[in-house]
Design a protein around this motif. Structure first.
Motif, mmCIF file in Angstrom:
data_model
loop_
_atom_site.group_PDB
_atom_site.id
_atom_site.type_symbol
_atom_site.label_atom_id
_atom_site.label_comp_id
_atom_site.label_asym_id
_atom_site.label_seq_id
_atom_site.Cartn_x
_atom_site.Cartn_y
_atom_site.Cartn_z
ATOM 1 N N LEU A 122 -1.169 0.827 -10.110
ATOM 2 C CA LEU A 122 -0.640 1.369 -11.361
ATOM 3 C C LEU A 122 0.767 0.865 -11.632
ATOM 4 C CD1 LEU A 122 -0.803 3.246 -13.790
ATOM 5 C CD2 LEU A 122 0.023 5.067 -12.350
ATOM 6 N N LEU B 176 1.786 -1.097 -14.842
ATOM 7 C CA LEU B 176 2.814 -0.567 -15.732
ATOM 8 C C LEU B 176 3.935 -1.584 -15.918
ATOM 9 C CD1 LEU B 176 3.610 2.353 -16.994
ATOM 10 C CD2 LEU B 176 5.395 2.166 -15.309
ATOM 11 N N GLY B 177 4.347 -2.205 -14.812
ATOM 12 C CA GLY B 177 5.422 -3.193 -14.886
ATOM 13 C C GLY B 177 5.033 -4.340 -15.800
ATOM 14 N N ALA C 237 4.759 -3.207 -19.419
ATOM 15 C CA ALA C 237 6.046 -2.887 -20.032
ATOM 16 C C ALA C 237 6.802 -4.163 -20.386
ATOM 17 C CB ALA C 237 6.879 -2.017 -19.101
ATOM 18 N N VAL C 238 6.688 -5.158 -19.498
ATOM 19 C CA VAL C 238 7.445 -6.381 -19.735
ATOM 20 C C VAL C 238 6.741 -7.266 -20.760
ATOM 21 C CG1 VAL C 238 8.405 -8.437 -18.663
ATOM 22 C CG2 VAL C 238 8.369 -6.298 -17.406
ATOM 23 N N GLN D 207 7.964 21.216 -12.585
ATOM 24 C CA GLN D 207 8.675 20.377 -11.629
ATOM 25 C C GLN D 207 9.824 21.166 -11.023
ATOM 26 O OE1 GLN D 207 9.128 16.933 -14.200
ATOM 27 N NE2 GLN D 207 7.420 16.025 -13.112
ATOM 28 N N ASP E 187 1.702 21.259 -7.396
ATOM 29 C CA ASP E 187 0.579 20.627 -8.098
ATOM 30 C C ASP E 187 -0.743 21.375 -7.937
ATOM 31 O OD1 ASP E 187 2.219 18.681 -9.031
ATOM 32 O OD2 ASP E 187 1.644 17.171 -7.560
ATOM 33 N N ASP F 11 1.538 4.318 -23.630
ATOM 34 C CA ASP F 11 1.624 5.554 -22.842
ATOM 35 C C ASP F 11 2.912 6.266 -23.226
ATOM 36 O OD1 ASP F 11 3.311 3.994 -20.535
ATOM 37 O OD2 ASP F 11 3.393 6.135 -20.195
ATOM 38 N N GLY G 115 5.552 7.511 -21.814
ATOM 39 C CA GLY G 115 6.848 7.053 -21.319
ATOM 40 C C GLY G 115 7.329 5.824 -22.075
ATOM 41 N N LEU G 116 6.457 4.841 -22.203
ATOM 42 C CA LEU G 116 6.830 3.624 -22.929
ATOM 43 C C LEU G 116 7.136 3.950 -24.381
ATOM 44 C CD1 LEU G 116 4.168 1.028 -21.668
ATOM 45 C CD2 LEU G 116 6.590 1.102 -21.109
ATOM 46 N N ALA H 272 10.459 -1.288 -16.759
ATOM 47 C CA ALA H 272 9.568 -0.389 -17.491
ATOM 48 C C ALA H 272 10.335 0.643 -18.316
ATOM 49 C CB ALA H 272 8.612 0.308 -16.538
ATOM 50 N N LEU I 12 1.266 12.692 -7.950
ATOM 51 C CA LEU I 12 2.727 12.769 -8.071
ATOM 52 C C LEU I 12 3.272 11.453 -8.608
ATOM 53 C CD1 LEU I 12 5.404 14.365 -7.283
ATOM 54 C CD2 LEU I 12 5.393 12.938 -5.244
ATOM 55 N N VAL J 69 1.720 9.167 -10.429
ATOM 56 C CA VAL J 69 1.376 8.967 -11.843
ATOM 57 C C VAL J 69 2.329 9.765 -12.733
ATOM 58 C CG1 VAL J 69 -0.379 9.313 -13.611
ATOM 59 C CG2 VAL J 69 -1.027 8.475 -11.374
ATOM 60 N N GLN J 70 2.536 11.028 -12.357
ATOM 61 C CA GLN J 70 3.477 11.859 -13.123
ATOM 62 C C GLN J 70 4.862 11.227 -13.134
ATOM 63 O OE1 GLN J 70 3.709 15.753 -11.401
ATOM 64 N NE2 GLN J 70 1.597 16.241 -11.896
ATOM 65 N N ILE K 181 5.698 8.143 -12.665
ATOM 66 C CA ILE K 181 5.748 6.923 -13.468
ATOM 67 C C ILE K 181 5.826 7.280 -14.943
ATOM 68 C CG2 ILE K 181 4.346 4.990 -14.260
ATOM 69 C CD1 ILE K 181 3.579 4.518 -11.351
ATOM 70 N N ASN K 182 5.033 8.262 -15.370
ATOM 71 C CA ASN K 182 5.090 8.671 -16.774
ATOM 72 C C ASN K 182 6.452 9.236 -17.151
ATOM 73 O OD1 ASN K 182 2.507 7.867 -17.338
ATOM 74 N ND2 ASN K 182 1.600 9.837 -16.815
ATOM 75 N N ASN K 183 7.091 9.928 -16.192
ATOM 76 C CA ASN K 183 8.412 10.497 -16.477
ATOM 77 C C ASN K 183 9.534 9.532 -16.175
ATOM 78 O OD1 ASN K 183 7.402 13.011 -17.154
ATOM 79 N ND2 ASN K 183 7.344 13.660 -15.021
ATOM 80 N N ARG K 184 9.192 8.333 -15.704
ATOM 81 C CA ARG K 184 10.193 7.368 -15.261
ATOM 82 C C ARG K 184 11.128 8.000 -14.220
ATOM 83 N NH1 ARG K 184 6.788 5.415 -17.753
ATOM 84 N NH2 ARG K 184 6.916 3.889 -19.410
ATOM 85 N N VAL L 171 9.002 7.417 -7.519
ATOM 86 C CA VAL L 171 8.069 6.297 -7.475
ATOM 87 C C VAL L 171 8.403 5.386 -6.302
ATOM 88 C CG1 VAL L 171 7.097 4.371 -8.744
ATOM 89 C CG2 VAL L 171 7.819 6.387 -9.964
#
Lengths: 283, 523, 305
Positions: free
Chosen positions: A130, A134-135, A138-139, B56, B212, B405, B407-408, C30, C260, C262-263, C265-268, C273
């Motif tokens: 993943l 993602l990297g 994104a790039v 969180q 979680d 997604d 975040g992006l 990212a 964890l 995935v979350q 990564i979504n939250n940067r 990560v």
């Protein structure tokens, strides 16, 4: 005369037929998609959402039902064959060539070459799929080409490891040792003696990998890192349909079935190839 | 021949072994099945709530995510409570409040309230809490509520004066969002421990938090408002929508959030389940980036796009009626400042085409636009984005749809790095001031529009304390925003909750907050 | 052997650092996490402030140097979201992921080895055809689809197993089958094809000719030689299971490391990560080492000097 010759060829390669037939169906769908698809795959009809296949009481003209935007599932799956096959074959080809070359080098030369390649393998395997996806997305932005890049990057490892393990075992065999003793060049030994002997398991892996790659594309779509929404792929259609499995099973099951046909086809073909390649298996 | 027969024999044996293994496994499964289906559901006052995300942090000062605040907000309480049924802001930890000058609010606390560690609620705790949020070292994401505050002064044990930099009409609303935490406990245990195991004045106490997996709360028997009706509440985090629905159908969860609009209909046919929809505060729109040079600088084009989108089709077909069309302005009637006189742009593709033609676009010179959209963030977001793209294409606009997604997407959004438009939705506390100062005011975090007339009114509104006057000012802003069309106004999202029928006395709120008070479980 | 292990350890540290570096770069490409941390209406100064506190206003190489310095001291940082040390956050979810991986591996082996062996021996029989069909079915189902179908059938309709979570062993069954089912397909076919190949070899014929019992031929000679490529595949699958459980953990709301990640990564939430990457990397390296050592056990002709 010619007919009997053809018959002989067919008789000798009977096992190839099911695989070839299945893959031909998929190929034909891919090549002639514009002629075969009854609808524009992106034509929306918001008042005809999630309708079942026509035979199950759905609207006429939508043989396999409609998706959440009222698009024709059959047409999308036919068009999806193009992209999914492209993704599967191209990434497997890239990954396979890279992986086998590196694996053979590692197994045959050993020592430094082996250490470098195997650390590269460790390195690649240690990067989560993943994160890599993602990297890259994104790039480079989400696109078909970048999906292929991600899948090839994650795919070469399995070939490298299998090829290396095979070379390690075959290197020790008498016929290789005697070729070395006879002073044959490395290239000759690799191509003449080693490559043919390590291919069967690699072919099996490659046929399996076509399916795996098509599925990995589905995982990328599932995680929101797939191709653009206007490009139908089996993976993205199935991923988009996952919220509707209990309401409209056809949306995700039809592309799933298409994936199954392809996996079956490539595997049948792989089995046949393996037996062709390996003379010891002809009983 | 001989060898092959023996091989066959060995294989037959192997098949037998395999068959026995499979049979044993199946038996084990069956035993497991019998053990599991009979979970006793007596009249115990316990419920399970399944949300999309795990908190969180349980520190109410370290998050603005409502799902997390639903849990920490049952443990800690704010000064005031916004009652959606009456629209009134009611006393909670504060007994009363009033503006003693233009900029000073005096708050009287309820006496005799204790945190569950035994600490008493005093004016010091209020001062401590507000300063804790405002402290830049602490990195609270809730600073929006403390930013206008100049000082907090303790008057006596139960009285505190809050002084703002400018007159602040929305102060009582802010008081519903600022949670009061126990100063001594935090000083002794530290922030990190507090975020794992908070204590508060609220109706529930933390029992355990398995990350979680679940957070378990039990009733606070000494709650100042009387012992709550529920003995135990478990919050579970199930991110995947289908799985959350499955938990409801299987009876594993009693209240589930974010039911999909398509699933709502089939769930409501289940005899054990009721579906509770509530129009939310989230307003969905297509935002135009007017800070960059693009075709949307032309107001006719912006209006054309508003005419081109069939809001009713999106609301009725895609969202199955679980949405409410916006009335041609960014606010909905739940918000203070909504202008009732303005109506939605009608769906009129012909008008859209003629406006586009006026602006110089036609079949030979089509307008080409990129539309950015997130996925997995809002109800059917990807589907709606595709429908919008399709409808714009129908009036001759070439649309390049980019679905990213979250975040992006958010990175692009906040960096104002999308050109020229994005589909998303925003919600704030239901007051025009908050929405406009974040979304419209020139240079604000999410503003991609600049209009001096609107800016002046927004500024004036935020400094006005008289509510009738404020309503008039925001009504004018709505008119400007309607005519100038810096957005395609789409719809208000409806939040759908699925509830097991054994749960009584609960109703959803438009702000996604879950009130646990008064819930009972039928036998 | 000792020198070999020492060299592997050294390489392992280097690989981990390399992975960490690539992860650092990929993550920073990212996007900036600041925007996901600030509320609506934050002023540019506030955003700048947070960015400064996080050190994100420094040039990338400087951030990298600072990060690696601390990482080498064992400090992987604090989560931007949880406000807790990240290594702890990841490690506390490690057992859950290992449990799921173990169940998946068990499912895979229980299904794949017997199916593969019997199909190889009874080649082209009806059993072989059915087993091959099942293996292909397992390989061609998208994980998320299979998972949801299992939940609907066994969780909702039959109520044999919980639909989600990780409480009790019954909660592990459906995610374990989902994850193991896919890998079982590939492994079945691998076992079958390797065994067929081995059964055709000269030494097996010799063994048979010598009059050894067929069972002995199968277990002592054939399986042992077929094991080599199979172990490779199983090792590979295992490391995919660990990194690749993310779809399964997501579908089943399973509280593991991958979810964890995935979350995060979504939250940067970069530090989380990166900690995940380190833990995953070390796990994979250990698995690969074990696989390589097993070659030696299985085939005495292979040596590592």
């Amino acid at each position: 005369m010619k007919v009997t010759k053809l018959r002989k060829v067919i008789a000798r390669n009977k096992k190839a037929i099911p695989g070839l037939v299945l893959l031909s169906i998929v190929m034909v769908a891919a090549v002639f998609a514009p002629l075969l698809a009854p609808h524009d795959p992106n034509e929306q009809n918001t008042s005809l959402r999630l309708r079942p296949p026509a035979a199950l009481g759905g609207p006429d003209g939508f043989v396999l039902g409609t998706d959440p935007l009222g698009r024709d599932v059959l047409s999308r799956v036919i068009y999806g064959a193009r992209v999914s096959l492209l993704v599967g074959l191209v990434s497997v080809a890239i990954a396979g060539v890279v992986g086998v070359v590196l694996g053979v080098i590692a197994g045959y030369y050993g020592r430094v070459a082996d250490a470098i390649v195997m650390r590269l393998v460790d390195f690649q395997m240690a990067i989560p799929f993943l994160l890599l996806a993602l990297g890259v997305m994104a790039v480079l932005g989400p696109s078909l080409r970048n999906v292929i890049i991600v899948l090839a990057l994650t795919g070469w490892v399995v070939y490298a490891r299998v090829a290396r393990a095979q070379v390690l075992a075959i290197k020790q065999k008498e016929f290789v040792q005697s070729a070395v003793a006879a002073g044959a060049s490395d290239l000759r030994i690799l191509v003449r003696y080693i490559l043919p002997n390590i291919l069967p398991p690699l072919v099996v892996v490659a046929t399996v990998e076509v399916g795996r790659t098509i599925l990995a594309e589905a995982s990328l779509s599932f995680l929101g890192l797939g191709v653009e929404p206007s490009t139908p792929t089996w993976g993205s259609i199935a991923a988009d349909g996952r919220d509707y499995v209990s309401l409209a099973w056809w949306v995700s099951t039809v592309p799933g079935f298409a994936i199954l046909l392809t996996v079956l086809g490539t595997n049948f073909l792989g089995d046949w190839l393996r037996e062709k390649f390996d003379p010891t298996l002809r009983i | 021949m001989n060898t092959r027969d023996t091989a066959r024999e060995a294989a037959t044996k192997a098949v037998k072994v395999l068959a026995i293994t499979v049979a044993a496994l199946l038996a084990a499964l069956a035993v497991a099945g019998c053990g599991g289906s009979g979970v006793s559901k007596g009249p115990r006052q316990e419920i399970v709530i399944a949300q999309g995300t795990d908190p969180q942090t349980l520190d109410p000062h370290l998050t603005t995510v409502q799902q997390a605040l639903n849990i920490s907000g049952a443990i800690c309480e704010p000064l005031a409570y916004l009652n959606y049924k009456t629209g009134e802001i009611e006393p909670l930890l504060a007994e009363s409040w009033k503006a003693i000058t233009d900029t000073t609010w005096q708050v009287k606390l309820r006496e005799g309230v204790k945190f569950t560690n035994g600490e008493e609620l005093t004016a010091d705790a209020v001062k401590f809490s507000l300063e804790r949020i405002a402290n830049p070292e602490f990195k609270s994401p809730a600073t929006i509520y403390t930013r206008p505050i100049k000082s907090v002064d303790v008057v006596d044990r139960y009285t505190v004066n809050i002084t703002t930099k400018e007159p602040l009409g929305v102060m009582p609303l802010y008081m519903t969002r600022v949670y009061i935490v126990p100063p001594k406990y935090i000083q002794e245990k530290g922030d990190e421990n507090f975020s794992k195991a908070p204590v508060g004045t609220g109706p529930f106490k933390l029992v355990e938090w398995q990350k979680d997996e679940k957070v378990v709360l039990e009733a606070n028997p000494d709650y100042w408002g009387g012992k709550p009706t529920l003995d135990r509440v478990t919050f579970r985090a199930i991110p995947e929508t289908s799985t959350r629905m499955a938990a409801l159908k299987a009876g594993e969860a009693d209240i589930v959030t974010q039911v999909s609009t398509d699933e709502a209909e089939s769930l409501s046919k289940d005899e054990n389940i009721k579906i509770l929809p509530v129009p939310g505060l989230r307003v969905m729109f297509v935002q135009f980036n007017l800070t960059q040079d693009n075709a949307l600088k032309d107001r006719r084009v912006r209006q054309a796009l508003n005419y081109a989108v069939d809001k009713d089709a999106i609301v009725n077909d895609i969202l199955r009626g679980y949405a409410r069309k916006c009335e041609g302005q960014p606010l909905t009637k739940e918000y203070f400042g909504f202008n009732e006189e303005i109506k939605a742009y009608p769906y009129d593709p012909e008008k859209a085409k003629s406006l586009l033609a006026e602006a110089g676009y036609g079949p030979d010179n089509p307008l080409a636009l990129t539309l950015y959209a997130p996925q997995g963030r809002y109800n059917q977001d990807k589907e709606v984005a595709q429908v919008i793209a399709g409808q714009l294409e129908a009036v001759g606009v070439k649309v390049d749809l980019q679905v990213l997604d979250w975040g992006l997407f958010l990175n692009r959004l906040v960096a104002k790095d999308f050109n020229p438009m994005a589909f998303w939705g925003a919600a704030t506390e239901p007051d025009a001031d908050l929405w406009l100062s974040g979304m419209v005011y020139s240079g604000a975090a999410y503003s991609m529009y600049s209009n001096p007339a609107a800016d002046e009114l927004i500024l004036k509104g935020s400094k006005t304390v008289d509510q009738a006057e404020r309503a008039k000012i925001y009504g004018e802003v709505m008119r400007i925003l309607h005519d100038d069309a810096p957005y395609i106004y789409l719809y208000q999202q409806v939040d759908i909750y699925g509830v097991n029928k054994r749960v009584e006395g609960w109703s959803p709120r438009p702000d996604e907050q879950i009130d646990l008070k008064g819930i009972t479980v039928k036998g | 052997m000792a020198t070999y292990l020492a060299a592997r350890l050294g390489h392992g540290v280097l690989v981990t650092l390399a992975v960490l570096s690539v992860a650092f770069v990929l993550l920073h490409l990212a996007g900036d996490p600041t925007y996901l941390l600030v509320p609506v209406g934050a002023s540019p100064e506030e955003i700048q402030n947070i960015r400064h506190q996080l050190g994100l206003d420094q040039p990338l190489w400087k951030q990298y140097v600072n990060y690696m310095k601390r990482a080498l001291r064992g400090d992987l940082g604090t989560s931007l979201r949880y406000n807790q040390p990240v290594l702890g956050l990841v490690l506390e979810r490690f057992p859950a992921t290992m449990k799921l991986t173990a169940v998946a591996l068990a499912v895979m082996l229980i299904v794949a080895v017997p199916l593969g062996v019997v199909s190889a021996v009874k080649r082209n029989s009806a059993f072989d055809q059915i087993a091959t069909g099942l293996a292909l079915l397992g390989q061609s189902m998208p994980t998320f689809w299979f998972g949801i179908v299992l939940i609907l059938v066994f969780g909702v309709s039959l109520r044999w197993f919980p639909t989600s979570g990780s409480e009790g062993w019954r909660a592990l069954v459906l995610p374990g089958v989902t994850l193991g089912g896919y890998t079982a397909g590939l492994t079945t076919r691998m076992v079958r094809s390797c065994l067929i190949e081995v059964l055709g070899q000269d030494y097996i014929r010799t063994a048979r000719a010598k009059g050894l019992a067929e069972r002995m031929v199968l277990y002592k000679h054939a399986l042992r030689n077929a094991a080599l490529p199979v172990v490779t595949i199983v090792g590979y699958q295992l490391s995919t299971l660990i990194g690749g459980a993310l779809v399964t953990e997501q579908i089943f709301g399973y509280p593991g490391m991958a979810r964890l990640a995935v979350q995060a990564i979504n939250n940067r939430d970069f530090p989380v990560v990166q900690a995940f990457v380190v833990v995953a990397a070390v796990t994979v390296l250990v698995i690969n080492l074990v696989v390589d050592l097993m070659y030696v056990l299985l085939d005495p002709r292979i040596t590592y000097e």
